[in-house]
Design an enzyme around this catalytic site. Structure first.
Site, PDB file in Angstrom:
ATOM      1  N   GLY A  64     144.371  31.801  16.183  1.00  0.00           N
ATOM      2  CA  GLY A  64     142.939  30.911  16.257  1.00  0.00           C
ATOM      3  C   GLY A  64     142.827  30.571  17.682  1.00  0.00           C
ATOM      4  N   ARG A  83     143.802  38.164  14.935  1.00  0.00           N
ATOM      5  CA  ARG A  83     144.897  38.457  14.046  1.00  0.00           C
ATOM      6  C   ARG A  83     145.282  39.745  13.874  1.00  0.00           C
ATOM      7  NH1 ARG A  83     142.705  33.229  12.115  1.00  0.00           N
ATOM      8  NH2 ARG A  83     144.169  31.727  12.861  1.00  0.00           N
ATOM      9  N   ASP A  88     152.753  29.410  16.109  1.00  0.00           N
ATOM     10  CA  ASP A  88     154.007  29.976  15.721  1.00  0.00           C
ATOM     11  C   ASP A  88     154.099  31.511  15.149  1.00  0.00           C
ATOM     12  OD1 ASP A  88     155.942  28.051  15.604  1.00  0.00           O
ATOM     13  OD2 ASP A  88     155.376  27.159  13.752  1.00  0.00           O
ATOM     14  N   THR A 121     147.097  25.960  19.766  1.00  0.00           N
ATOM     15  CA  THR A 121     146.561  25.951  18.590  1.00  0.00           C
ATOM     16  C   THR A 121     145.988  24.370  18.159  1.00  0.00           C
ATOM     17  OG1 THR A 121     146.960  25.974  15.900  1.00  0.00           O
ATOM     18  CG2 THR A 121     148.916  25.681  17.593  1.00  0.00           C
ATOM     19  N   ASP A 169     146.101  22.830  15.651  1.00  0.00           N
ATOM     20  CA  ASP A 169     146.713  22.218  14.469  1.00  0.00           C
ATOM     21  C   ASP A 169     147.828  21.301  14.908  1.00  0.00           C
ATOM     22  OD1 ASP A 169     145.041  23.721  13.196  1.00  0.00           O
ATOM     23  OD2 ASP A 169     146.583  25.315  12.587  1.00  0.00           O
ATOM     24  N   ASP A 182     150.667  22.173  15.186  1.00  0.00           N
ATOM     25  CA  ASP A 182     151.954  22.349  14.202  1.00  0.00           C
ATOM     26  C   ASP A 182     152.962  23.138  14.476  1.00  0.00           C
ATOM     27  OD1 ASP A 182     150.420  24.581  14.354  1.00  0.00           O
ATOM     28  OD2 ASP A 182     150.340  25.171  12.335  1.00  0.00           O
ATOM     29  N   ARG A 204     145.449  23.841   8.805  1.00  0.00           N
ATOM     30  CA  ARG A 204     146.188  24.957   8.182  1.00  0.00           C
ATOM     31  C   ARG A 204     147.039  24.149   7.283  1.00  0.00           C
ATOM     32  NH1 ARG A 204     148.994  30.340  10.529  1.00  0.00           N
ATOM     33  NH2 ARG A 204     146.940  30.614  11.452  1.00  0.00           N
TER      34      ARG A 204
END
Ligand code: ADP
Ligand code: F6P
Length: 320
Positions: free
Chosen positions: A11, A72, A103, A125, A127, A129, A171
């Site tokens: 993303g 992707r 990741d 990202t 996120d 994360d 996510r």
């Protein structure tokens, strides 16, 4: 190394352009050649690469998205896909690659490194994360965007004495939802990391109602099992307060990057090239206790990211 590549994958995130700019200019300043790889690992598989000049990254530091495009690429998860990528690297003399992404992109970088193309990952990202780093490029801009959107929602929620149940991206992680929830003074925040059923939220609404509150903002991470529509229905049925669901969606991924994202991206892109220039690959760039450091990519992929439970408790305590 004489020639390195740079790509953005997964993303997109505001600040990726600043990272690409930093990579290109650091490498050029060291006398290296830089190949831009378009659309993530797709560009490596299809040979969609071009030599980047200093002017290719002019006028991009303030722009969201990524000038290298992103994608992707399921084919990259296969050995044949990685072999095609290695062949492209050989064809264009690419000796190392800076991979800007999350990741998943790091896993691709690990596979490429295993086949003899050293890679360095830069965390990008919205996120936040990625376990190996406290900060990912794009997170600050996305938080600020989400906050601004919810501030707007608040005006109409308040005018109608309603409840707004707002879905924020992330996510499977609730970092973006937690920070946004705190910043907008949400009555309740629902994240996948902490069990919280709609019953708890309803109790919280009833409690704050007794204290005179007439409108309610509930921030929900997209990773929570129940949809915001369902949550809104249950709240309305139990409390009688009119409830509306809003999904903020992809607006959170766009827009001008904040100072923090531009600066972080500039530092991290620079650090990645410094490593490759010394022939060091298989590393990821991380933000750790106020410092830009790097870690082994395998170690990084094994790490677990703690959730800010203290922050969650503070949010719960002060929403009354
Ligand atoms: P992010 O990098 O933001 O986590 P994705 O998880 O979608 O985003 O991963 C981006 C790309 O990285 C994938 O489309 C694929 O090309 C590559 N990738 C993801 N997971 C793996 C994996 N296990 N092995 C190899 N490549 C992967
Ligand atoms: O990883 C960034 C992210 O925006 C997540 O927050 C979200 O779950 C996902 O990407 C959405 O992906 P897509 O752009 O494929 O809809």
């Amino acid at each position: 190394m004489k020639t390195i590549g740079v790509l953005t994958s997964g993303g997109d995130a505001p600040g990726m352009n600043a990272a690409v700019r930093s990579v290109v200019r650091t490498a050029l300043s060291m006398g290296m050649k830089v190949m831009g790889i378009r659309r993530g690992y797709n560009g490596l598989i299809n040979g969609d690469v071009f030599e980047m000049t200093v002017r290719d990254v002019s006028e991009v530091i303030h722009r969201g998205g990524t000038v290298l495009y992103t994608a992707r690429c399921p084919e990259f998860k296969t050995e044949e896909g990685v072999d095609k990528a290695v062949a492209t690297c050989k064809e264009y003399g690419i000796e190392g690659i800076v991979v800007i992404g999350g990741d998943g992109s790091y896993r691709g970088a690990r596979d490429l490194s295993l086949k003899g193309i050293p890679c360095v990952g830069v965390p990008g990202t919205i996120d936040n994360d990625i376990s190996s780093t406290e900060y990912t490029i794009g997170f600050d801009t996305a938080m600020n965007t989400a906050m601004e959107m919810v501030d707007r929602l608040r005006d109409t929620t308040q005018s109608h004495d309603r409840c707004s149940v707002v879905e924020v991206m992330g996510r499977n992680a609730g970092h973006l939802a937690l920070q946004t929830g705190i910043a907008v003074g949400a009555v309740a925040i629902m994240v996948p990391e902490i069990p919280c059923d709609v019953e708890n939220v309803i109790k919280k609404i009833e409690l704050t109602r007794k204290n005179g509150k007439e409108h309610f903002i509930i921030v929900v991470a997209e990773g929570v099992e129940k949809s915001v529509d369902q949550i809104a229905k249950e709240i309305e049925a139990a409390t009688g307060v009119e409830a509306r669901a809003t999904v903020l969606g992809h607006v959170q991924r766009g827009g001008r990057p904040t100072v923090r994202d531009r600066v972080m991206a500039s530092y991290m892109g620079n650090a990645a090239v410094e490593l490759l220039s010394k022939g060091i690959g298989n590393r990821v760039i991380c933000y750790d206790k106020g410092m830009i450091i790097n870690r082994d990519i395998y170690e990084a992929l094994q790490m677990k990211k703690p959730f800010d439970i203290d922050g969650y408790r503070v949010a719960d305590t002060i929403s009354m």
